[in-house]
Design a protein around this motif. Structure first.
Motif: not given
Length: 518
Positions: A361-364, A369-373, A439-441, A446-450
């Motif tokens: 789930v987190y990989t997807g 999110q990366a594609r969206n940004r 929230p800091i991450g 941004g999405w890289k925090y995931l």
């Protein structure tokens, strides 16, 4: 060395021969219905807090009162609840042992009621933070005592089900908290966030109201030289008032022997959790399970959904709070369904499936999110929403449904309170850390925090595979010797139950407290 294989316990044989379901037993049915508001609603307080703080980030008046908090300040406002929770852990065993399970729940509930009122009436940010710390301080007293009381009052046939439902009721409070914010968003004043803050005391008020509709823990009564009361409770609820039934007498004998061992262990205090190789293994597993249940990305969704929705282009306040309600309602349904199903399967297998699904789930989610940004794709933004909703069934497969069931099975009877406190320490510490850094991450990278959670979930899969023991299909007697380190205690337990079967009058020798024997 492999754990010793012993024959099925006498109590387990009696349970298997009992074909009557709990809803056809009047006394037991009444007990379970009363345990719902008194014990199961405890986790609803935490669920209320998470979804309320999530939803309030979409309230203009809350944002203005706290000067539009972001990053570290937003993390502090959310995480201070768990700061209070961690601060209470050293005192929980002392309070619980001194006043009993019921009064400990009442004590924690009163603290939470006061904290919720202070939070709603906060005049500045410092008072709000202090109120949330005070509120969080009370929750652990109630959680540990409530989990123990469910296991000690519940019939042996339903203990696993009650333990799995305990965590599932997190979703009840989460739906209430999210739903209230949906209505208060219409209030054009600070009461749009003050009212939900005060209403956070509702689950605690319910607990206080039902505090003395259920009996005290038989285990605690025996420890206080009140064994006759304990036996009467066991006869009433586990044998439907039939004093000739063997089950309550055998349970009392087991409790007395367990307490004799526990009274000896108390001389060593908390070191008992680390004194033998088997106990160190239990402590290692429970500590990491505490980290896993709170640091698998769940706090990111439950506490910071509003910033995440903003990152994918959903900025309308009404939409944000409605997505929050939808997510929590979906989580409640999934949590209740899987809490009834998951305990029927092997624990280690379900934990591996849970962690693996969370990783997928987190990989997807990260890819979407990366594609969206990067590309601004609207479809990718909605894909993020899909993965957020898929997170609930993945998480509930193991971490929600099995947590307290597994903790009860992992730790022997005489160190169970210490084991639950140890688990809570790591769980609350992980919740505090993740609430602060999330929230800091999100703000800084941004999405890289995931990707942080993707890597951590990979570690979870590996750790569970190599270190989590299987407990499914084994009796509590077998699980007491799970790591083959307490063979002497095994002989004591077997001798105590055999004595009752050979001489039923021996169980009436209950005037001498186990504490006095040591």
């Amino acid at each position: 060395m492999a754990p010793a294989v012993i024959e099925e316990g006498i109590i387990q044989k009696l349970i298997k021969n009992d074909k009557v379901r709990w809803w056809n037993k009047p006394n037991l049915r009444t007990l379970y219905l009363l345990l719902v508001p008194f014990c199961l609603f405890i986790e609803s307080t935490s669920g209320f807090d998470s979804s309320m703080m999530n939803g309030m980030q979409a309230l203009n008046y809350w944002q203005e009162f706290f000067n539009h908090p972001k990053g570290a300040m937003l993390g502090l406002l959310v995480a201070c609840y768990n700061v209070g929770a961690v601060s209470s852990i050293p005192f929980v065993p002392i309070i619980t042992d001194h006043v009993g399970r019921r009064w400990s729940i009442v004590f924690g509930s009163v603290i939470m009621i006061i904290g919720a009122i202070m939070q709603g009436l906060a005049r500045n940010i410092a008072m709000f933070i202090f109120a949330r710390i005070f509120l969080g301080h009370g929750i652990v007293y109630a959680i540990i005592s409530g989990a123990a009381l469910l296991g000690e009052l519940g019939h042996p046939k339903e203990r696993q089900f009650l333990g799995s439902m305990f965590n599932a009721f997190f979703g009840v409070g989460a739906v209430l908290g999210a739903g209230i914010v949906v209505r208060t968003i219409e209030i054009q004043s600070d009461w749009s966030w003050r009212l939900p803050s005060i209403l956070q005391c509702l689950p605690s008020l319910i607990q206080v109201a039902f505090a003395f509709t259920v009996p005290e823990s038989p285990r605690w009564l025996v420890s206080k030289d009140r064994s006759e009361e304990a036996l009467q409770i066991l006869i009433k609820y586990h044998a439907e008032g039939d004093a000739s039934d063997e089950l309550p007498h055998l349970e009392l004998a087991e409790i007395r022997k367990a307490l004799e061992i526990e009274n000896e262990s108390r001389k060593r205090g908390w070191v008992e959790l680390f004194q033998t190789q088997g106990m160190r293994r239990r402590s290692l597993v429970s500590g990491f399970l505490g980290l896993f249940v709170q640091f698998s990305g769940n706090s990111l969704i439950s506490q910071y959904l509003v910033p995440i929705l903003g990152m994918i282009g959903i900025t309308d306040r009404w939409q944000q709070v409605r997505y929050n309600v939808g997510k929590e309602a979906w989580g409640l349904v999934i949590g209740l369904v899987l809490a009834a199903i998951t305990p029927r399967f092997p624990r280690r297998r379900m934990y591996l499936l849970c962690a693996s699904c969370l990783l997928l789930v987190y990989t997807g989610w990260t890819v979407a999110q990366a594609r969206n940004r990067i590309t601004g794709s609207v479809a990718s933004g909605y894909a993020v929403l899909v993965f957020i909703f898929l997170y609930s069934p993945a998480y509930c497969l193991g971490y929600n449904a099995l947590t307290y069931v597994y903790m009860v099975e992992i730790f022997p009877y005489y160190v169970r309170t210490k084991g639950l406190s140890w688990f809570q320490f790591w769980s609350r510490s992980a919740a505090m850390f993740s609430s602060f850094v999330n929230p800091i991450g999100l703000t800084d990278i941004g999405w890289k925090y995931l990707l942080t959670y993707v890597c951590w979930l990979c570690f979870e899969v590996v750790f569970i595979y190599f270190f989590f023991p299987e407990t499914f299909g084994k009796t509590l007697e077998e699980l007491t010797f799970l790591f083959d380190d307490e063979q002497e205690a095994k002989q004591i337990f077997e001798a105590s139950t055999e004595k009752v079967l050979q001489d039923p009058t021996s169980v009436t020798e209950i005037h001498e407290s186990p504490e006095k024997k040591v």
